[in-house]
Scaffold this active site. Structure first.
Site, short mmCIF file in Angstrom:
data_model
loop_
_atom_site.label_atom_id
_atom_site.label_comp_id
_atom_site.label_asym_id
_atom_site.label_seq_id
_atom_site.Cartn_x
_atom_site.Cartn_y
_atom_site.Cartn_z
CE LYS A 49 -81.39 75.71 -11.71
NZ LYS A 49 -81.66 76.46 -13.62
CD1 TRP B 74 -82.71 70.42 -17.32
CD2 TRP B 74 -81.02 68.95 -15.76
NE1 TRP B 74 -81.30 71.34 -17.38
CE2 TRP B 74 -80.31 70.12 -16.50
CE3 TRP B 74 -80.51 68.29 -15.42
CZ2 TRP B 74 -79.33 70.49 -15.91
CZ3 TRP B 74 -79.69 68.32 -14.88
CH2 TRP B 74 -79.07 69.42 -15.23
#
Ligand code: LMR
Length: 393
Positions: A243, A127
């Site tokens: 999420k 990431w």
């Protein structure tokens, strides 16, 4: 003063969000930032979240500060969700943080305090905010090979051979599940080898787990994290609720530091101190939603059921896309999409071809060819498959 500031490097994921917003085409397809969308394109508030918010609204009679570590009920609930019974509770220190990014940032600051000379090893790729924060903090950083561009699976040989260079006290950042950006994950046996290697080298794992429940299920996705945490002397875990609870903007995360119970008071005190220095008390609303859900059998069952629907929707899209590409390419070279797990797949192509798909078909994926599977629906899958073939991927 302000005239001394320089332009900061743009984050490619956030840049893409902006470009997508500005594109006037009605049929554009957003496969950029990692946000779950249902087949209608909406990022819904989960049913259990709504119900928990209503309960909180009805029962909360104060918004006075929580403790520096956040609400203890949240920490207990999250330690249970992520670690199960893999580690004795008195070995775990934990603080609530603003999102998973806040947990990563606090973890890195903790490492910098405790071991300023340690090198933090990152998967290549990872990431983009991982290296960005490490660089910002002025810490040492190294990469280990991770993604095999040919198979689009894990380059395990390359990974282990690079990790042979670990020094005692180095930190290895691992994605607990649903690797971002590739979607390619270690098998259980490979995790065992990594654990044995980290122990042999005296390295400390830092696990980023931001997609628990998006891959193979809540327990399966936590299995590697639990195996690592149960096996090593020390471990840091940065978990996100953005999420799996769909509460992105509430900024709800947690940092856990696992070590010798006898050092727990100092470790916990340091985590609290870091919170105090950076923002004092962590945000509470999202954390309270999470603990309300996890501590109520009915809400928890409903949350788990909805999360399963989300996970199965993404798996269905993966299968549909892989099937469509098998048909169009007359080959099995895109089958990896069905084997990847989580929100992302890196299809492994050039920035030029990604750009061509954006220009010709209004398809937005990150320039490294990461696509957010949840940005698709059954109607857009064939459009994407066609664009992939037409771009010559
Ligand atoms: C992503 O990788 O798209 C997400 O984690 C969102 C972000 O903050 O980059």
């Amino acid at each position: 003063m302000l005239e001394h500031l320089k332009d900061q490097p743009a984050d490619k994921i956030l840049m893409l969000m902006q470009a997508y917003r500005e594109d006037p085409r009605a049929d554009k397809i957003d496969l950029g930032v990692g946000v779950y969308k249902d087949p209608t394109g909406l990022t819904p508030v989960m049913r259990a979240v709504k119900a928990a918010e209503q309960r909180i609204w009805e029962s909360q009679d104060s918004k006075a500060y929580t403790g520096l570590a956040g609400d203890p009920a949240y920490a207990d609930a999250m330690v249970g969700l992520v670690l199960g019974d893999a580690v004795a509770r008195d070995r775990v220190s934990a603080v609530a943080t603003p999102g998973g990014t806040g947990a990563i940032r606090q973890a890195l600051e903790l490492i910098r305090m405790a071991a300023p000379e340690a090198t933090v090893w990152l998967s290549a790729p990872t990431w983009p905010n991982h290296p960005s924060i490490i660089k910002y903090l002025g810490m040492k950083m190294a990469e280990y090979r991770y993604f095999d561009e040919a198979t689009r699976g894990v380059d395990f040989g390359g990974m282990m051979s690079d990790l042979a260079g670990l020094k005692s006290g180095d930190v290895v950042l691992l994605h607990g599940c649903c690797h971002n950006p590739t979607g390619a994950n270690l098998t259980g046996d490979q995790w065992d080898e990594v654990i044995a290697h980290l122990k042999a080298k005296g390295a400390v794992p830092l696990i980023d787990i931001a997609y628990q429940g998006f891959g193979d299920g809540l327990a399966a996705d936590a299995a590697a994290t639990r195996a690592v945490a149960g096996a090593v002397d020390e471990c840091l875990i940065a978990a996100s609720c953005s999420k799996n609870f769909g509460i992105y903007r509430e900024r709800t995360g947690i940092l856990m530091a696992i070590g010798d119970a006898a050092r727990g008071k100092t470790t916990q005190g340091t985590l609290n101190f870091l919170n105090r220095q950076n923002y004092s008390f962590p945000p509470d609303h999202g954390a309270r939603i999470v603990s309300t859900i996890l501590n109520d059998a009915a809400l928890r069952a409903d949350w788990e059921a909805e999360l399963e629907e989300v996970r199965n929707t993404m798996l269905g899209l993966r299968t549909q896309l892989a099937d469509e590409l098998r048909r169009l390419s007359n080959s099995d070279r895109f089958d990896f999409i069905a084997h990847h797990r989580g929100m992302f797949s890196r299809i492994g192509t050039t920035a030029e071809k990604v750009e061509k798909m954006r220009a010709d078909s209004g398809i937005y994926m990150v320039s490294d060819s990461r696509m957010n599977i949840a940005g698709l629906n059954s109607e857009t899958v064939p459009i994407l498959a066609r664009a992939i073939i037409d771009a010559g991927v």
